[in-house]
Write a protein that holds these residues in place. Sequence first.
Motif, PDB file in Angstrom:
ATOM      1  N   THR B  17       0.833  -1.207   0.000  1.00  0.00           N
ATOM      2  CA  THR B  17       0.000   0.000   0.000  1.00  0.00           C
ATOM      3  C   THR B  17       0.866   1.256   0.000  1.00  0.00           C
ATOM      4  OG1 THR B  17      -1.629  -1.225   1.285  1.00  0.00           O
ATOM      5  CG2 THR B  17      -1.899   1.159   1.197  1.00  0.00           C
ATOM      6  N   GLU B  18       1.861   1.271   0.881  1.00  0.00           N
ATOM      7  CA  GLU B  18       2.744   2.440   0.945  1.00  0.00           C
ATOM      8  C   GLU B  18       3.457   2.665  -0.371  1.00  0.00           C
ATOM      9  OE1 GLU B  18       5.045   3.662   4.532  1.00  0.00           O
ATOM     10  OE2 GLU B  18       4.577   1.628   5.175  1.00  0.00           O
ATOM     11  N   LEU B  19       3.948   1.560  -0.959  1.00  0.00           N
ATOM     12  CA  LEU B  19       4.670   1.668  -2.232  1.00  0.00           C
ATOM     13  C   LEU B  19       3.769   2.228  -3.332  1.00  0.00           C
ATOM     14  CD1 LEU B  19       6.722  -1.667  -2.112  1.00  0.00           C
ATOM     15  CD2 LEU B  19       7.692   0.634  -2.195  1.00  0.00           C
ATOM     16  N   VAL B  20       2.524   1.735  -3.400  1.00  0.00           N
ATOM     17  CA  VAL B  20       1.611   2.236  -4.438  1.00  0.00           C
ATOM     18  C   VAL B  20       1.302   3.710  -4.194  1.00  0.00           C
ATOM     19  CG1 VAL B  20      -0.691   2.034  -5.467  1.00  0.00           C
ATOM     20  CG2 VAL B  20       0.568  -0.022  -4.847  1.00  0.00           C
ATOM     21  N   GLU B  21       1.072   4.063  -2.936  1.00  0.00           N
ATOM     22  CA  GLU B  21       0.767   5.462  -2.619  1.00  0.00           C
ATOM     23  C   GLU B  21       1.903   6.391  -3.020  1.00  0.00           C
ATOM     24  OE1 GLU B  21      -2.307   4.830   1.140  1.00  0.00           O
ATOM     25  OE2 GLU B  21      -0.182   5.174   1.509  1.00  0.00           O
ATOM     26  N   LEU B  22       3.134   5.883  -2.909  1.00  0.00           N
ATOM     27  CA  LEU B  22       4.293   6.699  -3.274  1.00  0.00           C
ATOM     28  C   LEU B  22       4.562   6.671  -4.778  1.00  0.00           C
ATOM     29  CD1 LEU B  22       6.629   5.794  -0.280  1.00  0.00           C
ATOM     30  CD2 LEU B  22       5.646   8.031  -0.750  1.00  0.00           C
ATOM     31  N   GLY B  23       3.757   5.902  -5.504  1.00  0.00           N
ATOM     32  CA  GLY B  23       3.863   5.919  -6.972  1.00  0.00           C
ATOM     33  C   GLY B  23       4.672   4.790  -7.580  1.00  0.00           C
ATOM     34  N   TYR B  99      12.559   7.486   0.926  1.00  0.00           N
ATOM     35  CA  TYR B  99      11.857   8.203  -0.147  1.00  0.00           C
ATOM     36  C   TYR B  99      10.932   9.276   0.434  1.00  0.00           C
ATOM     37  CZ  TYR B  99       9.768   9.247  -4.614  1.00  0.00           C
ATOM     38  OH  TYR B  99       9.363   9.916  -5.743  1.00  0.00           O
ATOM     39  N   ARG B 100      10.281   8.942   1.553  1.00  0.00           N
ATOM     40  CA  ARG B 100       9.429   9.950   2.207  1.00  0.00           C
ATOM     41  C   ARG B 100      10.261  11.156   2.661  1.00  0.00           C
ATOM     42  NH1 ARG B 100       4.350   8.233   2.863  1.00  0.00           N
ATOM     43  NH2 ARG B 100       3.964   6.018   3.248  1.00  0.00           N
ATOM     44  N   LEU B 101      11.438  10.889   3.237  1.00  0.00           N
ATOM     45  CA  LEU B 101      12.304  11.978   3.685  1.00  0.00           C
ATOM     46  C   LEU B 101      12.836  12.786   2.492  1.00  0.00           C
ATOM     47  CD1 LEU B 101      14.114  10.088   6.564  1.00  0.00           C
ATOM     48  CD2 LEU B 101      12.698  12.121   6.853  1.00  0.00           C
ATOM     49  N   TYR B 102      13.086  12.082   1.385  1.00  0.00           N
ATOM     50  CA  TYR B 102      13.522  12.774   0.162  1.00  0.00           C
ATOM     51  C   TYR B 102      12.411  13.714  -0.336  1.00  0.00           C
ATOM     52  CZ  TYR B 102      13.907  13.372  -4.903  1.00  0.00           C
ATOM     53  OH  TYR B 102      13.889  13.905  -6.170  1.00  0.00           O
ATOM     54  N   LEU B 103      11.165  13.213  -0.354  1.00  0.00           N
ATOM     55  CA  LEU B 103      10.029  14.047  -0.774  1.00  0.00           C
ATOM     56  C   LEU B 103       9.900  15.262   0.146  1.00  0.00           C
ATOM     57  CD1 LEU B 103       7.145  11.511  -1.583  1.00  0.00           C
ATOM     58  CD2 LEU B 103       8.616  12.729  -3.208  1.00  0.00           C
ATOM     59  N   GLU B 110      11.355  23.587  -1.744  1.00  0.00           N
ATOM     60  CA  GLU B 110      10.670  23.972  -2.984  1.00  0.00           C
ATOM     61  C   GLU B 110      11.397  23.464  -4.225  1.00  0.00           C
ATOM     62  OE1 GLU B 110      10.172  28.167  -2.706  1.00  0.00           O
ATOM     63  OE2 GLU B 110       8.632  28.029  -1.171  1.00  0.00           O
ATOM     64  N   LEU B 111      11.739  22.195  -4.198  1.00  0.00           N
ATOM     65  CA  LEU B 111      12.390  21.576  -5.352  1.00  0.00           C
ATOM     66  C   LEU B 111      11.402  20.708  -6.101  1.00  0.00           C
ATOM     67  CD1 LEU B 111      15.765  20.111  -4.015  1.00  0.00           C
ATOM     68  CD2 LEU B 111      15.365  22.300  -5.111  1.00  0.00           C
ATOM     69  N   GLU B 112      11.602  20.613  -7.385  1.00  0.00           N
ATOM     70  CA  GLU B 112      10.824  19.692  -8.192  1.00  0.00           C
ATOM     71  C   GLU B 112      11.289  18.270  -7.849  1.00  0.00           C
ATOM     72  OE1 GLU B 112      10.419  18.461 -12.839  1.00  0.00           O
ATOM     73  OE2 GLU B 112      11.553  20.274 -12.320  1.00  0.00           O
ATOM     74  N   VAL B 113      10.332  17.352  -7.705  1.00  0.00           N
ATOM     75  CA  VAL B 113      10.699  15.963  -7.421  1.00  0.00           C
ATOM     76  C   VAL B 113      11.191  15.318  -8.717  1.00  0.00           C
ATOM     77  CG1 VAL B 113       9.847  13.700  -6.680  1.00  0.00           C
ATOM     78  CG2 VAL B 113       9.070  15.775  -5.518  1.00  0.00           C
ATOM     79  N   VAL B 114      12.469  15.007  -8.771  1.00  0.00           N
ATOM     80  CA  VAL B 114      13.064  14.458  -9.992  1.00  0.00           C
ATOM     81  C   VAL B 114      13.081  12.929  -9.958  1.00  0.00           C
ATOM     82  CG1 VAL B 114      15.211  14.325 -11.337  1.00  0.00           C
ATOM     83  CG2 VAL B 114      14.465  16.519 -10.391  1.00  0.00           C
ATOM     84  N   LEU B 115      13.307  12.401  -8.751  1.00  0.00           N
ATOM     85  CA  LEU B 115      13.443  10.945  -8.587  1.00  0.00           C
ATOM     86  C   LEU B 115      12.088  10.335  -8.218  1.00  0.00           C
ATOM     87  CD1 LEU B 115      15.916   8.859  -8.332  1.00  0.00           C
ATOM     88  CD2 LEU B 115      15.664   9.190  -5.877  1.00  0.00           C
ATOM     89  N   SER B 116      11.590   9.435  -9.060  1.00  0.00           N
ATOM     90  CA  SER B 116      10.328   8.765  -8.732  1.00  0.00           C
ATOM     91  C   SER B 116      10.600   7.604  -7.789  1.00  0.00           C
ATOM     92  CB  SER B 116       9.668   8.248 -10.010  1.00  0.00           C
ATOM     93  OG  SER B 116      10.410   7.152 -10.513  1.00  0.00           O
ATOM     94  N   MET B 117       9.531   7.121  -7.148  1.00  0.00           N
ATOM     95  CA  MET B 117       9.658   5.983  -6.235  1.00  0.00           C
ATOM     96  C   MET B 117      10.293   4.785  -6.958  1.00  0.00           C
ATOM     97  SD  MET B 117       9.080   4.691  -3.238  1.00  0.00           S
ATOM     98  CE  MET B 117       9.919   3.127  -3.081  1.00  0.00           C
ATOM     99  N   THR B 118       9.812   4.513  -8.162  1.00  0.00           N
ATOM    100  CA  THR B 118      10.334   3.371  -8.925  1.00  0.00           C
ATOM    101  C   THR B 118      11.826   3.548  -9.233  1.00  0.00           C
ATOM    102  OG1 THR B 118       8.162   3.033  -9.897  1.00  0.00           O
ATOM    103  CG2 THR B 118       9.996   1.973 -11.009  1.00  0.00           C
ATOM    104  N   ARG B 119      12.214   4.773  -9.611  1.00  0.00           N
ATOM    105  CA  ARG B 119      13.627   5.054  -9.878  1.00  0.00           C
ATOM    106  C   ARG B 119      14.461   4.878  -8.610  1.00  0.00           C
ATOM    107  NH1 ARG B 119      15.069   6.212 -15.393  1.00  0.00           N
ATOM    108  NH2 ARG B 119      13.657   7.768 -16.243  1.00  0.00           N
ATOM    109  N   ALA B 120      13.940   5.358  -7.487  1.00  0.00           N
ATOM    110  CA  ALA B 120      14.675   5.244  -6.224  1.00  0.00           C
ATOM    111  C   ALA B 120      14.926   3.770  -5.897  1.00  0.00           C
ATOM    112  CB  ALA B 120      13.893   5.916  -5.103  1.00  0.00           C
ATOM    113  N   TRP B 121      13.902   2.969  -6.088  1.00  0.00           N
ATOM    114  CA  TRP B 121      14.016   1.523  -5.843  1.00  0.00           C
ATOM    115  C   TRP B 121      15.042   0.904  -6.776  1.00  0.00           C
ATOM    116  CZ3 TRP B 121      12.528  -2.379  -9.373  1.00  0.00           C
ATOM    117  CH2 TRP B 121      12.527  -3.673  -8.846  1.00  0.00           C
TER     118      TRP B 121
END
Lengths: 107, 186
Positions: B17-23, B99-103, B110-121
């Motif tokens: 669930t957490e993983l899906v919520e994070l994308g 990943y949550r701390l990165y977000l 105020e940075l654009e999120v460049v790294l997606s959850m899937t990329r981080a993994w």
Amino acid sequence: MKTEQLLEEIREANLTYLLLAQQMIRQDKPQALFRLGITEHVAELVDNLSTGQILKIAGSNMLMCQFRFDDQIVWNLITSHEEDRSRSMMNGVRAAMLMSDQLAEAA
Amino acid sequence: MAGKSVIDDAREVRRATELVELGARLQVLETETKLSRERLLRLYKEIRGESPPKGLLPFSTDWFVTWMPNIHASLFMSIYDCLIKTSELDDVDAIIKAYRLYLEHCSTHELEVVLSMTRAWRLVKFIDAAMLRRTPCTQCGTHFVMRTDDLAHQFVCGLCHVPSRAGKTKAARARRDALVAEHAAH
């Protein structure tokens, strides 16, 4: 500031800090270690403090929280006011990375 | 699965669930949880309200060594490494927390999120497989992600040295000019 007033302020800061730390540790320990910059050992000690013990510690004449780093580089990074967005972005990233790396090394 | 613990199952569902919520993409869930594909599909649809995207995950290490992605990837890895070293965590839980701390870092700065959850993994998997590694910059000492077979002894990070080809947009050009000026001033 009179001494009594100073001691009262210290007590309040200690109390707020200790209660917040304990709450953070109980909610999510790994995240709390990261945010507080402490080791698991210290976290366990704080977690096990009773309310009475917290009150007693808070009433000391010393502050129980400490400045997190004595590193000039980190201070410069977090205190700089950059007009340029990308430079301030880079300073923020670098400061966060240095702090994480330092904590990881200490563990 | 026969004899499977209900508590373990609940933990798997929570993780998924957490993983899906994070994308995270479905492939991440299939690797990191023991839940069946059917259950994962149902879970995905229930949370996101749509079917998961089809197709393979990006496979190359190239993305992580380009300038801006490298800075974000390196920041994520610093947080991940810190969590792994300070706490006893399963890899996947450390990835979720990091990943949550990165977000959080992106939103507070105020940075654009460049790294997606899937990329981080994917990044953590590449490092585990020794295709990428973390290397200290020879100028600032901060650890950055680089290819394992690239030479480390002269490595200078993307914050100390901004490559001339970094980005082609107007904003990126202005950013680059400012950085070159700062670099020269030191």
